[in-house]
Design an enzyme around this catalytic site. Structure first.
Site, PDB file in Angstrom:
ATOM      1  CB  VAL A 134      -0.985   0.016   1.192  1.00  0.00           C
ATOM      2  CG1 VAL A 134      -1.662   1.367   1.319  1.00  0.00           C
ATOM      3  CG2 VAL A 134      -2.018  -1.075   1.012  1.00  0.00           C
ATOM      4  CE  LYS A 207       0.116   1.760  -3.986  1.00  0.00           C
ATOM      5  NZ  LYS A 207       1.093   2.855  -4.214  1.00  0.00           N
TER       6      LYS A 207
END
Length: 430
Positions: A134, A207
């Site tokens: 992420v 993400k």
């Protein structure tokens, strides 16, 4: 007591991130041993091009047969940094089936098939960790999954793509146009030769899906995330933002509805006040702002990409998974008990900045205001400038739903006095 038999690690991929993972495992071997409680041994490295020179890696470890590597019964942890959907998905599943836990940096795969991968990991009693998927080096997944596990998270909003932040920061600070800023990002290595995944928001959307799933204990897939790229952002948009005391960022926003009954996940450019902490995030850095009931407001900041930062996150997961391996335990798996519905973008409520090209004559403002009122969109401020029969009209709304705003804009386009809609941008962070 220190275990002398090493934990064996298979590395899938040896590019910018993989080679850095291998380097750190070698140069920090003693420290990793002390922190884990057992030595860690790189047992094999799967690559596509075996003839390429890889400094510091024993050539005997190199293989092109990734499937055979993950099927070895002596592998404790598989580190996957090849990216993409296949063969990564099959290799990770095979690793679980043959007794290995997995550390991955594969945001696209986790956003698309995270629930299925977690299910296979749980079935075989293994770990699936993915801090690096992420925000690069920024510790974010573990704080959301563990540190804030007793809290109620209401909103996660952040800059999760360094390339887009670099481009927008350059446009803001230098007055450069989009293409000029993109060219500089490419020359400096921040943007790929094909920057589509970054500038069109695909990377950030993946993400956002991962963050929303963790924050709200709900399965959120990539298809659930509204995505809007930043290629249409102009110098004029930044000028308007500056007049409002704002800047423009490409934001990933995951939030719980006010009634708590649903969630939304979206990625798009937005104006954000200069007073907001995210407004000061410059260059290729990432930052994520978290709002929760008990902890209040938290911000996580740091380098969000690159070989060393991403490898740092991978190694952190590797240490955690190896410790679990030694203790015979597993860490947190998927938490989707809330099973909240994901609302469409039309339900999202926010403020809007709309720039209209209009005829410079009496009554235009009244016509425009009437259209807004008919669609239930309240106007906060209006600014009008005109010359030689043409004018620009900038309207900033109070909070309204995306669906209401869309209807408003469609109606505005039908007015004879409205020449065109120059730009529409959401205003966040207030």
């Amino acid at each position: 007591m220190m275990r002398t038999r090493p934990l064996k690690v298979a590395l899938l991929g040896c590019g910018v991130v993989g080679s850095e993972v291998a380097r750190i495992m070698t140069t920090h071997a003693d420290d990793l041993t002390a922190r884990i409680g057992a030595p860690v041994e790189l047992a094999g490295v799967a690559v596509r091009r075996p003839d390429r020179v890889r400094e510091g890696i024993d050539q005997a470890l190199i293989t092109t047969d990734a499937t055979a590597l993950v099927k070895r019964g002596d592998i404790d942890v598989v580190v996957e940094v090849i990216g993409g959907i296949e063969p990564a998905r099959t290799l990770i599943t095979t690793a679980f089936e043959h007794g290995a836990s997995v550390v991955s940096a594969n945001k696209a795969l986790l956003a698309q098939d995270g629930a299925a991968l977690h299910a296979v990991a749980e079935e075989h009693g293994k770990d699936l960790y993915y801090e690096a998927a992420v925000a690069g080096a920024i510790p974010l997944i573990r704080p959301l999954r563990e540190s804030l596990a007793g809290d109620k998270i209401n909103r996660v909003m952040g800059i999760v793509n360094g390339t887009t932040n670099f481009i927008l920061d350059k446009m803001d600070s230098t007055g450069a146009g989009y293409q000029e800023a993109l060219d500089e990002a490419t020359a400096l290595g921040y943007a790929e030769a094909d920057p589509t995944a970054d500038v069109e928001g695909f990377d950030a959307a993946a993400k956002a899906a991962i963050l929303a799933a963790i924050a709200f204990h709900t399965r959120v897939r990539l298809d659930d995330v509204y995505r809007e790229g930043m290629t249409e952002v102009t110098a004029a948009d930044f000028a308007s933002a500056n007049e409002m005391g704002c800047t423009i960022k490409l934001l990933a926003i995951c939030e719980r509805a006010e009634d708590g009954a649903s969630v939304t996940a979206r990625v798009h450019p937005a104006m954000i006040p200069l007073s907001h902490p995210l407004a000061s995030v410059r260059g290729a850095y990432n930052a994520v702002f978290v709002e929760s009931d008990a902890a209040g407001q938290l911000m996580f900041y740091g380098p969000g990409a690159g070989g060393s930062p991403t490898a740092s996150a991978v190694l952190g997961d590797l240490v955690a998974v190896c410790r679990n391996r030694l203790s015979g335990a597993t860490g947190p798996g998927e938490s989707a008990y809330a099973a909240l519905p994901v609302s469409p973008m039309g339900d999202v409520v926010t403020r809007y900045h709309i720039s209209l090209d209009v005829a410079d004559k009496p009554g235009v403002l009244a016509q425009v205001a009437t259209v807004f009122a008919e669609h239930g969109v309240s106007i906060d401020t209006v600014r009008q400038q005109g010359k030689d029969g043409e004018a620009s009209l900038v309207v900033v709304t109070h909070r309204a739903s995306d669906a209401a705003l869309t209807g408003t804009v469609e109606a505005l386009r039908k007015l004879d006095t409205v020449r065109g809609v120059a730009s529409i941008m959401r205003v966040e962070g207030e």
